[in-house]
Motif scaffolding. Structure first.
Motif, PDB file in Angstrom:
ATOM      1  N   MET A 110       1.091  -0.976  -0.351  1.00  0.00           N
ATOM      2  CA  MET A 110       0.056  -0.193  -0.366  1.00  0.00           C
ATOM      3  C   MET A 110       1.157   1.543   0.214  1.00  0.00           C
ATOM      4  SD  MET A 110      -2.903   0.414   0.015  1.00  0.00           S
ATOM      5  CE  MET A 110      -4.991   1.454   0.561  1.00  0.00           C
ATOM      6  N   GLU A 111       1.624   1.051   1.018  1.00  0.00           N
ATOM      7  CA  GLU A 111       2.723   2.906   1.502  1.00  0.00           C
ATOM      8  C   GLU A 111       3.966   1.906  -0.343  1.00  0.00           C
ATOM      9  OE1 GLU A 111       5.674   1.574   4.294  1.00  0.00           O
ATOM     10  OE2 GLU A 111       4.144   1.911   5.513  1.00  0.00           O
ATOM     11  N   THR A 112       3.585   1.554  -0.977  1.00  0.00           N
ATOM     12  CA  THR A 112       4.291   1.668  -1.908  1.00  0.00           C
ATOM     13  C   THR A 112       3.468   2.522  -3.696  1.00  0.00           C
ATOM     14  OG1 THR A 112       4.415  -0.838  -2.801  1.00  0.00           O
ATOM     15  CG2 THR A 112       6.021  -0.311  -2.025  1.00  0.00           C
ATOM     16  N   VAL A 113       2.147   2.046  -3.223  1.00  0.00           N
ATOM     17  CA  VAL A 113       1.597   2.568  -4.447  1.00  0.00           C
ATOM     18  C   VAL A 113       1.486   3.736  -3.821  1.00  0.00           C
ATOM     19  CG1 VAL A 113      -1.270   2.464  -4.916  1.00  0.00           C
ATOM     20  CG2 VAL A 113      -0.178   0.011  -4.636  1.00  0.00           C
ATOM     21  N   GLU A 114       0.918   4.629  -3.194  1.00  0.00           N
ATOM     22  CA  GLU A 114       1.630   6.612  -2.565  1.00  0.00           C
ATOM     23  C   GLU A 114       2.143   6.510  -3.497  1.00  0.00           C
ATOM     24  OE1 GLU A 114       0.011   6.423   1.880  1.00  0.00           O
ATOM     25  OE2 GLU A 114      -1.763   5.454   1.420  1.00  0.00           O
ATOM     26  N   LEU A 115       4.011   5.939  -2.539  1.00  0.00           N
ATOM     27  CA  LEU A 115       4.760   6.533  -2.838  1.00  0.00           C
ATOM     28  C   LEU A 115       5.337   6.636  -4.680  1.00  0.00           C
ATOM     29  CD1 LEU A 115       8.053   7.409  -2.293  1.00  0.00           C
ATOM     30  CD2 LEU A 115       8.216   5.463  -2.761  1.00  0.00           C
ATOM     31  N   ILE A 116       5.102   6.333  -4.975  1.00  0.00           N
ATOM     32  CA  ILE A 116       4.780   6.239  -6.688  1.00  0.00           C
ATOM     33  C   ILE A 116       3.203   6.967  -7.180  1.00  0.00           C
ATOM     34  CG2 ILE A 116       3.964   5.217  -9.002  1.00  0.00           C
ATOM     35  CD1 ILE A 116       5.262   2.064  -7.914  1.00  0.00           C
ATOM     36  N   LEU A 117       2.246   7.356  -6.937  1.00  0.00           N
ATOM     37  CA  LEU A 117       1.141   7.689  -7.096  1.00  0.00           C
ATOM     38  C   LEU A 117       2.488   9.396  -6.518  1.00  0.00           C
ATOM     39  CD1 LEU A 117      -2.329   7.240  -6.157  1.00  0.00           C
ATOM     40  CD2 LEU A 117      -1.454   7.457  -8.088  1.00  0.00           C
ATOM     41  N   SER A 118       2.861  10.157  -5.239  1.00  0.00           N
ATOM     42  CA  SER A 118       3.307  10.834  -5.191  1.00  0.00           C
ATOM     43  C   SER A 118       4.584  11.351  -6.122  1.00  0.00           C
ATOM     44  CB  SER A 118       3.418  10.912  -3.442  1.00  0.00           C
ATOM     45  OG  SER A 118       2.632  10.733  -2.163  1.00  0.00           O
ATOM     46  N   PHE A 119       5.355  10.288  -6.892  1.00  0.00           N
ATOM     47  CA  PHE A 119       6.178  10.900  -7.514  1.00  0.00           C
ATOM     48  C   PHE A 119       5.816  11.081  -8.918  1.00  0.00           C
ATOM     49  CE2 PHE A 119       9.367   9.115 -11.003  1.00  0.00           C
ATOM     50  CZ  PHE A 119      10.007  10.041 -10.661  1.00  0.00           C
ATOM     51  N   LEU A 120       4.403  10.458  -9.145  1.00  0.00           N
ATOM     52  CA  LEU A 120       3.463  10.735 -10.586  1.00  0.00           C
ATOM     53  C   LEU A 120       3.389  12.037 -10.341  1.00  0.00           C
ATOM     54  CD1 LEU A 120       1.788   7.957 -11.720  1.00  0.00           C
ATOM     55  CD2 LEU A 120       3.974   8.291 -12.543  1.00  0.00           C
ATOM     56  N   LYS A 121       2.852  12.552  -8.698  1.00  0.00           N
ATOM     57  CA  LYS A 121       1.998  14.302  -8.750  1.00  0.00           C
ATOM     58  C   LYS A 121       3.095  15.409  -9.125  1.00  0.00           C
ATOM     59  CE  LYS A 121      -1.968  12.830  -6.050  1.00  0.00           C
ATOM     60  NZ  LYS A 121      -2.453  13.181  -4.852  1.00  0.00           N
ATOM     61  N   MET A 122       4.095  15.052  -9.209  1.00  0.00           N
ATOM     62  CA  MET A 122       5.735  15.666  -9.222  1.00  0.00           C
ATOM     63  C   MET A 122       6.462  15.522 -10.022  1.00  0.00           C
ATOM     64  SD  MET A 122       9.434  15.470  -7.212  1.00  0.00           S
ATOM     65  CE  MET A 122       9.540  14.168  -7.917  1.00  0.00           C
ATOM     66  N   ILE A 123       6.218  14.410 -10.638  1.00  0.00           N
ATOM     67  CA  ILE A 123       6.582  15.009 -12.173  1.00  0.00           C
ATOM     68  C   ILE A 123       5.768  15.574 -13.302  1.00  0.00           C
ATOM     69  CG2 ILE A 123       7.378  13.344 -14.179  1.00  0.00           C
ATOM     70  CD1 ILE A 123       9.010  13.040 -11.578  1.00  0.00           C
ATOM     71  N   LEU A 124       4.397  15.313 -13.127  1.00  0.00           N
ATOM     72  CA  LEU A 124       3.488  16.449 -14.285  1.00  0.00           C
ATOM     73  C   LEU A 124       3.462  17.313 -13.052  1.00  0.00           C
ATOM     74  CD1 LEU A 124       0.250  13.393 -13.697  1.00  0.00           C
ATOM     75  CD2 LEU A 124       1.601  14.035 -16.237  1.00  0.00           C
ATOM     76  N   GLY A 125       3.664  17.875 -11.981  1.00  0.00           N
ATOM     77  CA  GLY A 125       3.393  19.162 -11.650  1.00  0.00           C
ATOM     78  C   GLY A 125       5.028  19.953 -12.210  1.00  0.00           C
ATOM     79  N   LEU A 126       6.069  18.877 -12.361  1.00  0.00           N
ATOM     80  CA  LEU A 126       7.060  20.161 -12.922  1.00  0.00           C
ATOM     81  C   LEU A 126       7.055  20.187 -14.179  1.00  0.00           C
ATOM     82  CD1 LEU A 126      10.337  20.265 -12.636  1.00  0.00           C
ATOM     83  CD2 LEU A 126      11.044  17.919 -13.459  1.00  0.00           C
ATOM     84  N   ALA A 127       6.251  18.610 -15.316  1.00  0.00           N
ATOM     85  CA  ALA A 127       6.029  19.227 -16.910  1.00  0.00           C
ATOM     86  C   ALA A 127       4.713  20.530 -16.611  1.00  0.00           C
ATOM     87  CB  ALA A 127       5.073  17.934 -16.988  1.00  0.00           C
TER      88      ALA A 127
END
Length: 113
Positions: A1-18
């Motif tokens: 469960m924690e890895t899914v949240e970590l991946i989602l947070s990482f994807l949000k950060m990448i989208l924000g940077l883009a």
């Protein structure tokens, strides 16, 4: 469960940077096409803040330069400046910009377009 949240947070950060990079691209691409009064008879050459509501300005009117004090609701002409002195200062600033490595990258980018 924690890895899914970590991946989602990482994807949000990448989208924000883009999104930030896309906005920066739009500003740099279309902002340079704006005319900032380079061909006008009256032009503000330099502006130096003194406080939140006051600044000194070097203004070119025709071929003469003036130092003005600007504050909320009031503009005072302090003195006329010798054109040679102001143009020498502008030339010195232009040379400093040309020596700036970031400016070299900017010019190369613009030359490709």
């Amino acid at each position: 469960m924690e890895t899914v949240e970590l991946i989602l947070s990482f994807l949000k950060m990448i989208l924000g940077l883009a999104a930030v990079l896309a906005l920066l691209f739009v500003v740099l691409r279309f902002g340079k096409k704006m005319n900032y009064g380079g061909n006008q008879y009256i032009q503000m050459v330099e502006k130096v803040p003194l406080s939140n509501q006051a600044f000194l300005a070097v203004v070119r009117v025709g071929k003469s330069y003036h130092l003005a004090s600007v504050s909320s609701g009031k503009v005072d002409l302090l003195k006329e400046l010798p054109p040679e002195e102001v143009e020498e200062m502008m030339e010195r600033r232009r040379r400093q910009l040309e020596e700036n490595p970031v400016m070299h990258m900017w010019r190369k980018r613009n030359d490709r377009e």
